[in-house]
Motif scaffolding. Structure first.
Motif, short mmCIF file in Angstrom:
data_model
loop_
_atom_site.label_atom_id
_atom_site.label_comp_id
_atom_site.label_asym_id
_atom_site.label_seq_id
_atom_site.Cartn_x
_atom_site.Cartn_y
_atom_site.Cartn_z
N THR A 1 0.74 -1.10 0.03
CA THR A 1 0.04 -0.03 0.02
C THR A 1 0.80 1.25 0.11
O THR A 1 2.05 1.23 0.77
CB THR A 1 -0.80 0.08 1.28
OG1 THR A 1 -1.58 1.22 1.26
CG2 THR A 1 -0.15 -0.16 2.45
N LEU A 2 0.48 2.30 -0.63
CA LEU A 2 1.22 3.55 -0.56
C LEU A 2 0.36 4.49 0.25
O LEU A 2 0.71 5.82 0.17
CB LEU A 2 1.38 4.31 -2.31
CG LEU A 2 2.04 3.51 -3.22
CD1 LEU A 2 2.07 3.87 -4.39
CD2 LEU A 2 3.50 3.25 -2.53
N ILE A 3 -0.64 4.21 0.94
CA ILE A 3 -1.50 5.13 1.85
C ILE A 3 -1.33 5.17 3.16
O ILE A 3 -1.27 5.80 3.94
CB ILE A 3 -3.01 4.70 1.59
CG1 ILE A 3 -3.40 4.82 0.01
CG2 ILE A 3 -3.93 5.69 2.45
CD1 ILE A 3 -2.94 6.16 -0.56
N HIS A 4 -0.72 3.71 3.67
CA HIS A 4 -0.27 3.50 5.03
C HIS A 4 0.91 2.47 5.01
O HIS A 4 0.42 1.35 5.54
CB HIS A 4 -1.22 3.55 6.00
CG HIS A 4 -2.36 2.62 5.63
ND1 HIS A 4 -3.40 2.85 5.05
CD2 HIS A 4 -2.54 1.25 5.82
CE1 HIS A 4 -4.23 1.80 4.99
NE2 HIS A 4 -3.58 0.71 5.64
N ARG A 5 2.07 2.81 4.51
CA ARG A 5 3.18 1.87 4.47
C ARG A 5 3.54 1.12 5.94
O ARG A 5 3.84 2.07 6.88
CB ARG A 5 4.31 2.36 3.93
CG ARG A 5 5.50 1.71 3.75
CD ARG A 5 6.71 2.53 2.93
NE ARG A 5 7.97 1.74 3.21
CZ ARG A 5 8.05 0.43 2.55
NH1 ARG A 5 7.27 0.07 1.79
NH2 ARG A 5 9.40 0.03 2.60
N SER A 6 3.33 -0.09 6.25
CA SER A 6 3.71 -0.57 7.32
C SER A 6 4.00 -2.17 7.27
O SER A 6 3.70 -2.73 6.18
CB SER A 6 2.46 -0.42 8.18
OG SER A 6 1.61 -1.13 7.88
N PRO A 7 4.67 -2.63 8.27
CA PRO A 7 4.86 -4.23 8.26
C PRO A 7 3.33 -5.01 8.12
O PRO A 7 2.56 -4.31 9.03
CB PRO A 7 5.67 -4.44 9.60
CG PRO A 7 6.20 -3.05 10.01
CD PRO A 7 5.24 -2.21 9.38
N GLU A 8 3.36 -6.20 7.59
CA GLU A 8 2.01 -6.93 7.71
C GLU A 8 2.05 -7.38 9.05
O GLU A 8 1.01 -7.39 9.64
CB GLU A 8 2.30 -8.28 6.71
CG GLU A 8 2.32 -7.63 5.17
CD GLU A 8 1.05 -7.75 4.69
OE1 GLU A 8 0.03 -7.91 5.27
OE2 GLU A 8 0.80 -7.74 3.33
N THR A 9 3.20 -8.01 9.52
CA THR A 9 3.31 -8.34 11.02
C THR A 9 4.61 -8.21 11.54
O THR A 9 5.63 -7.65 10.76
CB THR A 9 3.17 -9.76 11.06
OG1 THR A 9 4.44 -10.51 10.39
CG2 THR A 9 1.74 -10.29 10.55
N LEU A 10 4.61 -7.74 12.87
CA LEU A 10 6.18 -7.32 13.56
C LEU A 10 6.24 -8.34 14.83
O LEU A 10 5.90 -8.04 15.92
CB LEU A 10 6.15 -5.87 13.84
CG LEU A 10 7.33 -5.44 14.24
CD1 LEU A 10 8.50 -5.49 13.07
CD2 LEU A 10 7.29 -3.97 14.75
N HIS A 11 6.77 -9.69 14.55
CA HIS A 11 6.93 -10.40 15.67
C HIS A 11 8.40 -10.16 16.40
O HIS A 11 9.34 -9.72 15.80
CB HIS A 11 7.12 -11.92 15.19
CG HIS A 11 5.94 -12.42 14.63
ND1 HIS A 11 5.02 -13.04 15.38
CD2 HIS A 11 5.34 -12.41 13.43
CE1 HIS A 11 4.01 -13.71 14.67
NE2 HIS A 11 4.07 -13.13 13.62
N VAL A 12 8.12 -9.63 17.73
CA VAL A 12 9.25 -9.79 18.65
C VAL A 12 9.33 -10.59 19.65
O VAL A 12 8.33 -11.09 20.04
CB VAL A 12 9.04 -7.99 18.89
CG1 VAL A 12 9.25 -6.89 17.89
CG2 VAL A 12 7.91 -7.81 19.78
N GLN A 13 10.46 -10.30 20.40
CA GLN A 13 10.80 -11.00 21.50
C GLN A 13 11.60 -10.41 22.57
O GLN A 13 12.14 -9.37 22.23
CB GLN A 13 11.25 -12.57 21.28
CG GLN A 13 12.67 -12.49 20.63
CD GLN A 13 12.95 -13.93 20.30
OE1 GLN A 13 12.85 -14.95 21.17
NE2 GLN A 13 13.86 -14.22 19.10
N TRP A 14 11.71 -10.70 23.59
CA TRP A 14 12.43 -10.16 24.92
C TRP A 14 12.82 -10.90 25.94
O TRP A 14 12.42 -12.01 26.06
CB TRP A 14 11.81 -8.71 25.38
CG TRP A 14 10.25 -9.16 26.01
CD1 TRP A 14 10.14 -9.32 27.27
CD2 TRP A 14 9.27 -8.99 25.17
NE1 TRP A 14 8.49 -9.51 27.42
CE2 TRP A 14 8.29 -9.39 26.24
CE3 TRP A 14 8.75 -8.86 23.88
CZ2 TRP A 14 6.74 -9.58 25.96
CZ3 TRP A 14 7.46 -9.02 23.45
CH2 TRP A 14 6.40 -9.45 24.46
#
Length: 407
Positions: free
Chosen positions: A394-407
């Protein structure tokens, strides 16, 4: 746009920056078949087009990539017809739509909303802080902005998830190729959102409150009598547009900012060690990977831009994302660096008459998010083994599809 073009369009939208760089290095404007538009790529040209609103109209700013089928049109006919909004108007009509938004998003109102945003952000992190891993887009980035914009507008908290879902379904309907049954389902969800917004609008007419909904109703439909059907159509269109713009773009900005900070552990650790870097991180993230990559404009008469002659009725795509990577305006533009001197000399939130009225609210939510996560989860790191990061097409709200993180 025909569905057969969506493969090439998706590829371009997932990473438009190579095309931007090529266009900035090519004399004149570049015609991009996937966008069916002339690409305005250089910073100076982008700013010129955005301030020449008489020559470059916003009436077709958001052309759909997918044309609705007859079955979809039949479903949509049960809802509220599309009307001009703040995004798709020029001159006096634009000012009429924008004035109540400016009042509703004043510095004082945004400041009053920040404690609520901080409270909701803490609660969202509480839900997963003990788990050791999470998918941040769904668990946080797509929730906080919806809750905040719902509070600003005046939507009851229990209705916010449905409103956010309806916004995403509207985006899918207009910009994603779907199977026929899926298209109809998305249209039904959009009509459900419109019906809910209409219910709120009629309630605020009868019982005004101190919220943006009441202010917009009073501004766009002056008086106290029962709203006409045409007024309801216009108000539903305006609120649907504002709701979607208010949460999708901020969700995208939160996601891309965390992606780039976590891909460079040194910069994430700098934020954790020195929270005073957060304002610079917000501006650098907005510049480096702009949530709203651009909007279309339509020429109202024959014009010349960057030496390219365009006839009346030509479509240009004004690429904010490209302007923010222009070598003539930014040092080392392709490098993400939060130690740059703090500067808002970018067009991530637009420029000129159509500059984003909610830019400060977006900045506040991103800043409090970085502060909160740096304080509570300093060990945050990407978990790309679980799922590699893929950008949404998308060019309207560019973002990751998913953002898996750990800590």
């Amino acid at each position: 746009m025909a569905s057969k073009d969506h493969g090439r369009l998706d590829e371009l939208q997932r990473d438009p920056y190579p095309l931007y760089a090529e266009a900035r290095g090519t004399p004149g404007l570049t015609f991009v078949p996937e966008l069916d538009a002339w690409l305005v790529a250089r910073d100076a040209d982008v700013r010129e087009v955005l301030i020449r609103s008489d020559d470059f109209s916003s009436v077709r700013a958001l052309l759909p990539d997918v044309m609705p089928s007859p079955a979809v049109l039949q479903v949509l006919s049960k809802g509220f017809g599309k009307r001009p909004t703040v995004v798709s108007t020029d001159g006096a009509p634009h000012q009429r739509h924008r004035a109540p938004l400016n009042r509703g998003l004043s510095a004082a109102r945004v400041a009053a909303l920040v404690p609520y945003a901080a409270e909701r952000a803490e609660a969202l992190v509480d839900d997963f802080a003990a788990d050791g891993r999470v998918e941040l887009m769904q668990a946080y980035a797509r929730k906080l902005p919806g809750q905040v914009i719902g509070r600003l507008i005046g939507i009851d908290p229990q209705d916010v998830p449905a409103a956010v879902y309806g916004g995403y379904r509207a985006e899918q309907l207009l910009f994603r190729p779907l199977e026929p049954d899926e298209q109809v389902g998305a249209a039904e969800d959009v009509v459900a959102l419109q019906t809910m917004l209409d219910r709120y609008i009629r309630d605020r007419r009868a019982h005004p409150r101190d919220d943006l909904l009441s202010g917009m109703v009073a501004a766009l439909a002056p008086g106290s009598g029962e709203l006409t059907l045409d007024q309801r159509h216009e108000l539903v269109s305006s609120f649907q547009n504002f709701l979607i713009a208010g949460h999708l773009t901020t969700s995208a900005l939160i996601g891309t900012t965390l992606l780039h900070l976590l891909r460079d552990r040194r910069q994430w650790e700098m934020v954790c060690d020195d929270p005073e870097l957060i304002p610079a991180a917000v501006e650098e993230a907005a510049r480096y990977d702009t949530a709203v990559q651009g909007f279309r404009r339509t020429t109202t008469r024959p014009v010349t831009v960057a030496g390219t002659e365009l006839p009346a009725g030509a479509t240009v795509f004004v690429a904010y994302g490209s302007a923010n990577r222009d070598e003539h305006s930014h040092d080392r533009p392709d490098v993400f660096d939060i130690t740059r001197p703090l500067s808002r000399r970018h067009v991530a939130f637009g420029h000129g008459a159509h500059g984003c009225p909610g830019s400060q609210l977006a900045r506040e939510q991103l800043a409090l998010t970085l502060g909160l996560l740096a304080r509570r989860l300093p060990g945050l790191r990407l978990d790309e083994e679980q799922a590699p990061v893929v950008m949404r097409p998308t060019l309207i709200h560019r973002s990751p599809e998913t953002l898996h993180v750990q800590w």
